[in-house]
Design an enzyme around this catalytic site. Structure first.
Site, PDB file in Angstrom:
ATOM      1  CG  ASN A 123      44.539 -28.864  -7.798  1.00 36.63           C
ATOM      2  OD1 ASN A 123      45.436 -29.546  -8.257  1.00 36.63           O
ATOM      3  ND2 ASN A 123      43.711 -28.167  -8.566  1.00 36.63           N
ATOM      4  CG  ASP A 144      42.096 -25.412 -10.878  1.00 34.63           C
ATOM      5  OD1 ASP A 144      42.178 -24.609  -9.930  1.00 34.63           O
ATOM      6  OD2 ASP A 144      42.990 -26.231 -11.162  1.00 34.63           O
ATOM      7  CD  GLU A 162      43.003 -30.209 -12.525  1.00 28.95           C
ATOM      8  OE1 GLU A 162      43.948 -30.241 -11.722  1.00 28.95           O
ATOM      9  OE2 GLU A 162      43.049 -30.645 -13.681  1.00 28.95           O
ATOM     10  CD  GLU A 187      51.321 -32.787  -8.817  1.00 27.96           C
ATOM     11  OE1 GLU A 187      51.082 -31.592  -8.550  1.00 27.96           O
ATOM     12  OE2 GLU A 187      50.505 -33.699  -8.644  1.00 27.96           O
ATOM     13  CB  SER A 235      51.561 -21.572  -4.930  1.00 34.04           C
ATOM     14  OG  SER A 235      52.785 -22.275  -4.914  1.00 34.04           O
ATOM     15  CB  SER A 263      51.697 -30.258 -11.827  1.00 35.39           C
ATOM     16  OG  SER A 263      51.837 -29.823 -10.500  1.00 35.39           O
TER      17      SER A 263
END
Length: 317
Positions: free
Chosen positions: A282, A268, A280, A15, A291, A158
């Protein structure tokens, strides 16, 4: 009062380029407000490159030369996604140096990056996740195919290394792809539902709240290529009824609190007929103005520059 902020970008993982974009955007936004900003970039080989300082020949010597910037900073903004950044590594360095850090501390970052551990936390607070099994990279030759599955590295971001496996002949290649990014692999059932993201912000004073959810519209798996080639469409606010929005926000804040997150985190979900399924977490999501997280807060009336400024304020005493 001017706040001295050290923004760190780059990193030693897949990333890297995404992190460079986040760090550049964060630094530019902070410079436009009441902040004095300096920057460090961590190269793919671990070399720290600080503003105005020639880098050392090794990771150790370059870090040593960059350390005075930690002493200069009132707060560090570690805009490094993925391993050796988002996973708590930079938060730990700042804690050892006694410097305040934007975002989650070591424990939340480490657990949030570990998709298997996150499943266990979600289960403990009553949230559903996809049924799955943990596989060691050394055992991928022994994994049996039991229907369509999603294969992913346990700790990567990602969507790097993620594959949708529909047929038995695709499984080994998918496992090998995931093993390029981690020695531990998740093999999960395919969850059918709408892909919804929810961002949570912990403000100065400890109040945390969730922005309007965002829906991802993509054809097939929302993988790395789809994330960055412009083919996916983001809808924010997502077209949800009041009950769905409330359930998703409650679930996101529950995970945020259970992990002990700070700053901003993105959760998510798959929204199914039975309710949200956590995919998941982040703890240092992408942070350019385009974003997902900044888009969600913009929909709540918090524009990009104000968002990153609030994240800095929340890290200060």
């Amino acid at each position: 009062m001017t706040v001295r902020v050290l923004v760190i970008g780059g990193g030693q993982n897949a990333e890297h380029d995404v992190s460079l974009a986040s760090a550049s955007a964060v630094a530019a936004a902070l410079r436009m407000s009441d902040h004095e900003v300096r920057c460090v970039t961590i190269d793919r080989d671990g070399i720290w490159r600080a503003d105005g300082t020639p880098p050392g020949d090794t990771a150790v010597t370059s870090l040593t030369q960059a350390l005075p910037l930690l002493a200069w900073a009132e707060v560090v903004f570690p805009a490094v996604h993925g391993a050796l950044g988002e996973d708590g590594a930079l938060a730990a360095l700042c804690a050892l140096a006694g410097v305040r850090v934007v975002g989650s501390e070591l424990r939340a970052g480490a657990i949030g990056m570990d998709k298997w551990a996150t499943k266990l936390v979600a289960d403990a607070v009553g949230l559903r996740t996809a049924k799955g099994r943990l596989v060691a990279a050394s055992d991928i030759g022994d994994v049996e195919f039991d229907g369509p599955v999603v294969v992913k590295p346990v700790s990567a971001g990602s969507s790097y290394g993620v594959s949708l496996v529909r047929e038995e002949g695709e499984l080994l290649a998918a496992l090998r792809t995931a093993a390029r990014f981690d020695s531990r692999i998740l093999v999960e059932e395919v969850v059918r539902g709408r892909e919804i993201d929810v961002a949570v912000l912990r403000e100065a004073g400890g109040i945390r709240w969730a922005a309007p959810p965002l829906e991802i519209h993509a054809t097939g798996l929302f993988d790395t290529a789809t994330k960055y080639d412009g083919s996916a469409r983001f809808e924010v606010p997502a077209a949800l009824d009041a009950a769905e929005t409330s359930a998703l926000k409650r679930a996101a804040i529950a995970v945020f609190d259970a992990l002990g997150c700070a700053g901003v985190a993105r959760m998510d979900f798959f929204l199914t007929d039975e309710g949200p399924v956590l995919n998941e977490v982040n703890t240092m999501p992408g942070l350019t103005a385009a974003s997902q997280v900044p888009r969600m807060f913009a929909a709540a009336g918090v524009e990009y520059g104000e968002l990153v400024a609030r994240m800095v304020r929340a890290a200060l005493p």
